[in-house]
Motif scaffolding. Sequence first.
Motif, short mmCIF file in Angstrom:
data_model
loop_
_atom_site.label_atom_id
_atom_site.label_comp_id
_atom_site.label_asym_id
_atom_site.label_seq_id
_atom_site.Cartn_x
_atom_site.Cartn_y
_atom_site.Cartn_z
N SER A 196 0.81 -1.22 0.00
CA SER A 196 0.00 0.00 0.00
C SER A 196 0.84 1.26 0.00
CB SER A 196 -0.92 0.01 1.23
OG SER A 196 -1.76 -1.12 1.23
N GLY A 197 2.16 1.11 -0.16
CA GLY A 197 3.03 2.29 -0.19
C GLY A 197 3.18 2.96 1.15
N LEU A 198 3.06 2.19 2.22
CA LEU A 198 3.18 2.73 3.58
C LEU A 198 4.42 2.19 4.26
CD1 LEU A 198 -0.54 2.26 4.69
CD2 LEU A 198 0.58 4.45 4.30
N ARG A 199 4.94 2.97 5.19
CA ARG A 199 6.07 2.52 5.99
C ARG A 199 5.66 2.48 7.46
NH1 ARG A 199 10.96 2.11 4.16
NH2 ARG A 199 11.83 2.49 6.24
N PRO A 200 6.13 1.48 8.20
CA PRO A 200 5.79 1.44 9.63
C PRO A 200 6.46 2.57 10.38
CG PRO A 200 7.40 -0.26 9.09
CD PRO A 200 6.97 0.34 7.78
N ASN A 201 5.82 2.98 11.47
CA ASN A 201 6.36 4.05 12.30
C ASN A 201 7.66 3.63 12.98
OD1 ASN A 201 4.62 6.17 11.90
ND2 ASN A 201 3.81 6.18 13.99
N PRO A 202 8.47 4.57 13.37
CA PRO A 202 9.66 4.24 14.18
C PRO A 202 9.25 3.81 15.58
CG PRO A 202 9.38 6.61 13.98
CD PRO A 202 8.37 6.00 13.06
N PRO A 203 10.19 3.31 16.37
CA PRO A 203 9.85 2.83 17.72
C PRO A 203 9.39 3.96 18.64
CG PRO A 203 11.97 1.96 17.00
CD PRO A 203 11.59 3.02 16.01
N ALA A 204 8.56 3.62 19.60
CA ALA A 204 8.18 4.54 20.66
C ALA A 204 9.33 4.69 21.64
CB ALA A 204 6.93 4.02 21.37
N SER A 205 9.26 5.70 22.46
CA SER A 205 10.29 5.87 23.49
C SER A 205 10.15 4.78 24.54
CB SER A 205 10.15 7.24 24.15
OG SER A 205 8.98 7.29 24.94
N ARG A 206 11.21 4.54 25.28
CA ARG A 206 11.15 3.50 26.31
C ARG A 206 10.18 3.88 27.43
NH1 ARG A 206 14.92 -0.40 25.80
NH2 ARG A 206 15.04 -0.92 28.02
N ALA A 207 10.06 5.16 27.70
CA ALA A 207 9.10 5.59 28.71
C ALA A 207 7.66 5.32 28.24
CB ALA A 207 9.28 7.07 29.01
N GLN A 208 7.40 5.54 26.94
CA GLN A 208 6.08 5.22 26.41
C GLN A 208 5.81 3.71 26.44
OE1 GLN A 208 6.58 7.15 22.57
NE2 GLN A 208 5.05 8.70 23.12
N LEU A 209 6.84 2.93 26.13
CA LEU A 209 6.67 1.48 26.08
C LEU A 209 6.33 0.90 27.45
CD1 LEU A 209 9.48 0.16 23.70
CD2 LEU A 209 7.00 0.19 23.32
N VAL A 210 7.01 1.34 28.46
CA VAL A 210 6.76 0.76 29.78
C VAL A 210 5.36 1.12 30.25
CG1 VAL A 210 7.79 2.70 31.07
CG2 VAL A 210 7.68 0.43 32.10
N ARG A 211 4.90 2.34 29.97
CA ARG A 211 3.54 2.72 30.34
C ARG A 211 2.52 1.91 29.54
NH1 ARG A 211 -0.10 7.52 29.29
NH2 ARG A 211 -1.17 7.88 31.28
N ARG A 212 2.79 1.72 28.27
CA ARG A 212 1.90 0.92 27.41
C ARG A 212 1.78 -0.51 27.92
NH1 ARG A 212 3.78 0.93 21.28
NH2 ARG A 212 3.38 3.16 21.61
N ALA A 213 2.91 -1.10 28.27
CA ALA A 213 2.90 -2.49 28.73
C ALA A 213 2.17 -2.63 30.06
CB ALA A 213 4.33 -2.99 28.87
N TYR A 214 2.39 -1.69 30.97
CA TYR A 214 1.71 -1.76 32.27
C TYR A 214 0.20 -1.70 32.11
CZ TYR A 214 5.34 -1.78 35.89
OH TYR A 214 6.33 -2.15 36.75
N TYR A 215 -0.28 -0.75 31.31
CA TYR A 215 -1.72 -0.64 31.15
C TYR A 215 -2.31 -1.83 30.40
CZ TYR A 215 -2.65 3.94 33.17
OH TYR A 215 -2.83 4.98 34.07
N ASP A 216 -1.62 -2.30 29.36
CA ASP A 216 -2.17 -3.41 28.58
C ASP A 216 -2.24 -4.70 29.38
OD1 ASP A 216 -2.57 -1.84 26.41
OD2 ASP A 216 -1.23 -2.91 25.06
N LEU A 217 -1.30 -4.91 30.27
CA LEU A 217 -1.25 -6.18 31.00
C LEU A 217 -1.81 -6.11 32.42
CD1 LEU A 217 2.18 -7.68 29.88
CD2 LEU A 217 -0.11 -8.20 29.03
N THR A 218 -1.78 -4.94 33.04
CA THR A 218 -2.28 -4.84 34.42
C THR A 218 -3.40 -3.83 34.59
OG1 THR A 218 -0.77 -3.11 35.20
CG2 THR A 218 0.05 -5.38 35.22
N GLY A 219 -3.57 -2.93 33.63
CA GLY A 219 -4.60 -1.92 33.76
C GLY A 219 -4.26 -0.82 34.73
N LEU A 220 -3.01 -0.76 35.18
CA LEU A 220 -2.55 0.25 36.14
C LEU A 220 -1.30 0.94 35.61
CD1 LEU A 220 -2.95 -1.77 39.45
CD2 LEU A 220 -4.39 0.14 38.73
N PRO A 221 -1.05 2.17 36.03
CA PRO A 221 0.16 2.86 35.56
C PRO A 221 1.39 2.37 36.32
CG PRO A 221 -1.03 4.26 37.08
CD PRO A 221 -1.89 3.04 36.88
N PRO A 222 2.56 2.49 35.71
CA PRO A 222 3.79 2.19 36.45
C PRO A 222 4.12 3.34 37.39
CG PRO A 222 4.32 3.02 34.27
CD PRO A 222 2.82 2.92 34.33
#
Length: 975
Positions: free
Chosen positions: A188-214
């Motif tokens: 489709s002529g699209l490129r994937p986004n670059p990686p998120a910051s590590r601070a964003q990743l840890v917050r994302r993982a906490y909410y997705d797996l525990t529903g609570l913030p780190p």
Amino acid sequence: MKPKVPSSLLGLCSGVVLFFSGSVFAAQPSAEATLFFKDQVYPLLKTHCIKCHGGEKIKGGLALTSREALLKGGETGLALDPESPVKSRLLEMLSYRDADHEMPPAGKRPQAEIDIFQKWLELGAPYDPTLEKTAVRTAHVETPSALEDRANWWAYKPVREQAPPKPADPAWSAHPVDAFLAKSLAGSGLRPNPPASRAQLVRRAYYDLTGLPPSPEDVARFVADKTPDAWTRLIDALLAKPQYGEKWARHWMDIVRYAESEGFERDNEKQHIWRYRDYLIEAFNKDLPYNRFIVEQLAGDEIDPPTQESLTATGFLRLMQCDDEPSDRLQAKYDLLADNVQVTSEAFLGMTMGCARCHDHKKDPITQRDYYSFMAFFHGLKDYGATRNTPRLWAPAPERARLNLEQTRKLARLDEDYQKQQNLLLEWHDRTRPPSSQPKEGQVLVATEGGLENAWQHTIKEPPSNWRAENFSPKNWNASSSSEAAAGATVWMRAKFGLAEIPAQFYLDLEYQGNTEIFLNGTPILQAQNLPKGRRSIELATAFKRLLHTGANFIAIRTPAAESGRLPKVSLHAGLSALGHAEKMLRGSKQAEQAELNRMAGCDLLGALKKAGPDWLAEAGRPVGIPISAAAEDGPNPAPLAIHRRGSPQNLGEPVEPAYPVILTAAGQAPTPNIVGIGKLSSGRRLALANWLTQPENPLVSRVAVNRIWQHHFGRGLVPTPNDFGHLGELPTHPELLDHLARTFVQNGWSFKAMHRLLMTSQAYQMSSVGTQNSLEKDPENLLFWRFPMRRLTAEELRDSILLVSGGLRSQLFGPPVHPPLPRAVLETQSVPGRGWPTESDQETARRSVYVHVKRSLSVPLLAEHDQAPTDTSCAVRFVSTVSTQALGLLNSEFMEKQSQLFAARLRKEAGEDTTAQIRHGLQLVLQRPPVDREVALCRQTCAKLKDELHLTEETALQRFALIALNLNEFIYLD
């Protein structure tokens, strides 16, 4: 023109059933009759009727294109009176006499045409053989294509092995998820986004797996960890937290329309159903394989041996709404079964089978026969309405025997003390009161033995589960005083009685032993077990008077038969018992007499007797074991089931047996399931269904499951309609990836946690959520997953995060639900304001939202405003609304006021009295990152204005800052 849908009969052009009997209809029509049909009747049928009853549509299951089809009839009942054709309902439908008798719907036909139809019926409804033809379809709804064509639909094909492609970018070839997505993006002529910051990743993982913030420390620790396996170790650590189960159980609770009340006007509590919620949390935490997860929920009582967990899991079958006084009890029974069919098919199969309850599915290859064959798997279930207050008690066998013996001995001691006290008082009463002034006996409402109109009927054969319902008819029940059963065998008893007025007092004379249940107008007034042999008069509580009404009433009992098969002696009386009269007399007697009796009894006699009744009832009703709201069946042989024409159990069609949907069977025909009865307890039907569902070759179950996991990590499923994989749903955006994940899921032992690891270790999961102009123009909806989706916190995540940041969240796992304080305006929305919502302290209720009582008629405003899942039907995807009441609630509610005060107190305690330190610490707790100086300065400026211009105190200004911080978008939104 507004369509007319009559309730009694759909008429000539809307599914009239013509059923002919008698010699006139069986005779060979004369030449004149045939000519009359050809010249007079057929033109009318062709013009007004055959379009709906013989062309592309066969409405109501009735074809009018041949005499054979006409005589076969349709779905809605008898339309012609063979004894008196002029009284036929078919002619009534043509009459347009009221809104329910208007056919054809285009308008009333002239009387001359109606006379032609009447004459035709009187002639025996002859046809001209040369004009007869076979209808295009015999199904009663229009379907998009033939069954064999729809067998090629993607969802019904086997799950095939899909090797990951080789994308041009080698960085996206190492992980199978990345490889599949990269192929679609490149095309489709699209490129994937670059990686998120590590601070964003840890917050994302906490909410997705525990529903609570780190915590800020959690974030800093991960950001500083540069080891190659830091990310996988973080995922494993979060999966091991007990909060993981609390988060992912809530997702499943949406799907199964979890609630802890029955709905409708009274919205009574579903007792002990909260244990099902705890089962879900524990199942996710221990990574119970999904195939076992399915079996336990559908048939946990039928596995060998059942466990406490498996019995609790069957709460899945008891979550539906339930009307406690339906106008049509038979219809209500099948409404409950239909609810189970719908949720089971949508939750596990992604099939909207509920559409086929009244007619063949309009779009998918699901016939009405498929629907009722599927319902037959559940047909043996005990009726929820009749068993709502009779939980199953669980204890391991050795422990159960000990507990039963212990309770029997305690009840025997209570009986012995009571008899001594009762006999002493009755003897005094008889000595003191002359025979002429003895109180009159109360009215006998139900007699002990036969001879009265209101005596007992009984049976020793287990009746249907609705045997205690008001409208139950005890056909073939015995009316003698003997049960014809061995001593101790269970006997079921019922008796009717009438009341001209509600008595001020009433009591029960009861001979008892073993396990005894007594119901007054269907509501339990005594549920006792392990009773020693005994007898007593029980003054029924004033609260039970509300169960009575003038006119007909009934009492029902399940109890062991007495010795020699005799029925236990049970009678119901209006007024006071002999003991009640004696107590009344003693209360009015002189103090010296009371003192003498107390000395003889060795206690305060009146006090002891007043306490004896409640103590005995409490001990007799105390559960021996853990009470579980579990499914159960009436026995090994469920009653027959037939197709319900137009969904009505009053209008039965062909009988059905349990069978799987034809479209999901290999040969295209539903085979007879391998059903093995479970002794005298259950049919084994649901276990057969569960075993079939969890076969690895089932094309839907694994696809549906992994699609749900993907949905909750990436914001939208690979199939955007998670409950509908059929023609009315949306097509998968990445079908090869879906199949690859489905096969991997099964190969990895149906493990949810293994699937989490697989998805979260992909680069796709770790992408930034920032939009780029080119990608937004080509794929604004992110259908190809070129970026990670930004999302708002769910209602539960938001409330839990506020409680955690404020410092008030209690981390207690499991247990009964809590009831956070509700505004008076909310409580008054019920028919009985605040009913079923007790008052509890803020500290008691500061638990995770998964433990908040889910009452169908009341909602916690913060949760409801932020799109909490509905409870009337399965919620596959929550709506995400943005409305003003959300902002108003977060700024002005009593809950937020209290939480901001707690948050401010936390800041003073942890950061000291320095305003800058308080602000910096508060922002770091809310944002889970160190704030920049500009943000701190802006908040300092705000606090200064609050103090200088509004003259707020230092403490109040800090509380206002805390409230503002809890309303920041970066706190409420993820990424």
